[in-house]
Design a protein around this motif. Structure first.
Motif, PDB file in Angstrom:
ATOM      1  N   HIS A  38       0.839  -1.209   0.000  1.00 43.88           N
ATOM      2  CA  HIS A  38       0.000   0.000   0.000  1.00 43.88           C
ATOM      3  C   HIS A  38       0.883   1.272   0.000  1.00 43.88           C
ATOM      4  O   HIS A  38       0.607   2.230  -0.697  1.00 43.88           O
ATOM      5  CB  HIS A  38      -0.900  -0.058   1.239  1.00 43.88           C
ATOM      6  CG  HIS A  38      -1.677   1.172   1.559  1.00 43.88           C
ATOM      7  ND1 HIS A  38      -2.805   1.543   0.864  1.00 43.88           N
ATOM      8  CD2 HIS A  38      -1.501   2.118   2.526  1.00 43.88           C
ATOM      9  CE1 HIS A  38      -3.296   2.666   1.391  1.00 43.88           C
ATOM     10  NE2 HIS A  38      -2.527   3.029   2.400  1.00 43.88           N
ATOM     11  N   HIS A  50      -3.210   0.998  -4.622  1.00 42.43           N
ATOM     12  CA  HIS A  50      -3.086   1.607  -3.285  1.00 42.43           C
ATOM     13  C   HIS A  50      -4.398   1.362  -2.513  1.00 42.43           C
ATOM     14  O   HIS A  50      -4.382   0.938  -1.354  1.00 42.43           O
ATOM     15  CB  HIS A  50      -2.822   3.106  -3.473  1.00 42.43           C
ATOM     16  CG  HIS A  50      -2.713   3.895  -2.212  1.00 42.43           C
ATOM     17  ND1 HIS A  50      -1.643   3.788  -1.349  1.00 42.43           N
ATOM     18  CD2 HIS A  50      -3.542   4.830  -1.669  1.00 42.43           C
ATOM     19  CE1 HIS A  50      -1.821   4.624  -0.335  1.00 42.43           C
ATOM     20  NE2 HIS A  50      -2.972   5.261  -0.497  1.00 42.43           N
ATOM     21  N   GLU A  54      -5.304  -1.496   0.608  1.00 43.06           N
ATOM     22  CA  GLU A  54      -5.927  -1.027   1.853  1.00 43.06           C
ATOM     23  C   GLU A  54      -7.170  -1.869   2.164  1.00 43.06           C
ATOM     24  O   GLU A  54      -7.391  -2.285   3.308  1.00 43.06           O
ATOM     25  CB  GLU A  54      -6.306   0.458   1.743  1.00 43.06           C
ATOM     26  CG  GLU A  54      -6.958   0.960   3.025  1.00 43.06           C
ATOM     27  CD  GLU A  54      -7.139   2.470   3.068  1.00 43.06           C
ATOM     28  OE1 GLU A  54      -6.695   3.171   2.140  1.00 43.06           O
ATOM     29  OE2 GLU A  54      -7.735   2.935   4.059  1.00 43.06           O
ATOM     30  N   TYR A  57      -5.939  -5.226   3.438  1.00 41.13           N
ATOM     31  CA  TYR A  57      -5.361  -5.293   4.796  1.00 41.13           C
ATOM     32  C   TYR A  57      -6.417  -5.006   5.867  1.00 41.13           C
ATOM     33  O   TYR A  57      -6.327  -5.504   6.990  1.00 41.13           O
ATOM     34  CB  TYR A  57      -4.071  -4.477   4.959  1.00 41.13           C
ATOM     35  CG  TYR A  57      -4.128  -2.968   5.018  1.00 41.13           C
ATOM     36  CD1 TYR A  57      -4.814  -2.288   6.021  1.00 41.13           C
ATOM     37  CD2 TYR A  57      -3.416  -2.206   4.093  1.00 41.13           C
ATOM     38  CE1 TYR A  57      -4.823  -0.909   6.085  1.00 41.13           C
ATOM     39  CE2 TYR A  57      -3.418  -0.812   4.139  1.00 41.13           C
ATOM     40  CZ  TYR A  57      -4.129  -0.170   5.137  1.00 41.13           C
ATOM     41  OH  TYR A  57      -4.134   1.195   5.200  1.00 41.13           O
TER      42      TYR A  57
HETATM   43 FE   LIG Z   1      -2.962   4.748   3.753  1.00 44.59          FE
END
Ligand SMILES: [Fe+2]
Length: 156
Positions: A38, A50, A54, A57
């Protein structure tokens, strides 16, 4: 008494706790891999990946808590130190990866390792009549198989 308070076989549940700790350690490495991806991702897919990392995760973080609390429910002790995670995990550690293809490949191979551990736990949970762990593993496997398909499609 050979059974736990939940009515499950003590020996099998101990074995399940050990294997769930293995899954927990692998999830933590997977989670930390995703944070690194990320942060470090570069190139034309930056905005897309990106955000995707996210999303992944955040999902991993929820699953980490579910696994740790399942271990506690089974009267085991969840591992919580980086030292133990590194000793226990088999998911590959990614470092300073900024290339999009390399990043997605790391996620695919990490998921493959998580799936392998989860299937082993599923078999053990079935033999222990542990429906709680069983259904958790089923849910994880279904979601991760779908994520793998999507990431593989991105790579194609
Ligand atoms: Fe971030």
């Amino acid at each position: 008494m050979n059974n736990t308070i939940l009515g499950l076989d003590k020996k099998k549940v101990e074995q399940l706790s050990t294997e769930l700790n293995e899954l927990l350690a692998n999830f933590q490495i997977y989670y930390q891999n995703l944070r690194g991806l990320h942060w470090n991702i570069k190139g034309k897919s930056f905005f897309e990946l990106h955000l995707k990392f996210e999303e992944l995760y955040t999902d991993a973080q929820e699953k980490i808590d579910l696994v740790a609390e399942r271990i506690l429910t089974l009267e085991g002790k969840p591992l919580h130190t980086f030292e133990d995670y590194l000793k226990t995990a088999s998911v590959p550690v990614g470092k300073n990866i900024s290339n999009d293809k390399e990043a997605v490949e790391l996620v695919v191979s990490s998921l493959a390792e998580l799936l392998r551990v989860e299937r082993r736990i599923l078999t053990l949970a079935s033999s222990a009549d542990d429906e709680g762990t069983n259904s958790m593993m089923s849910d994880f496997i279904t979601e991760q198989e779908k994520t793998t398909w999507m990431l593989k499609s991105w790579l194609a």
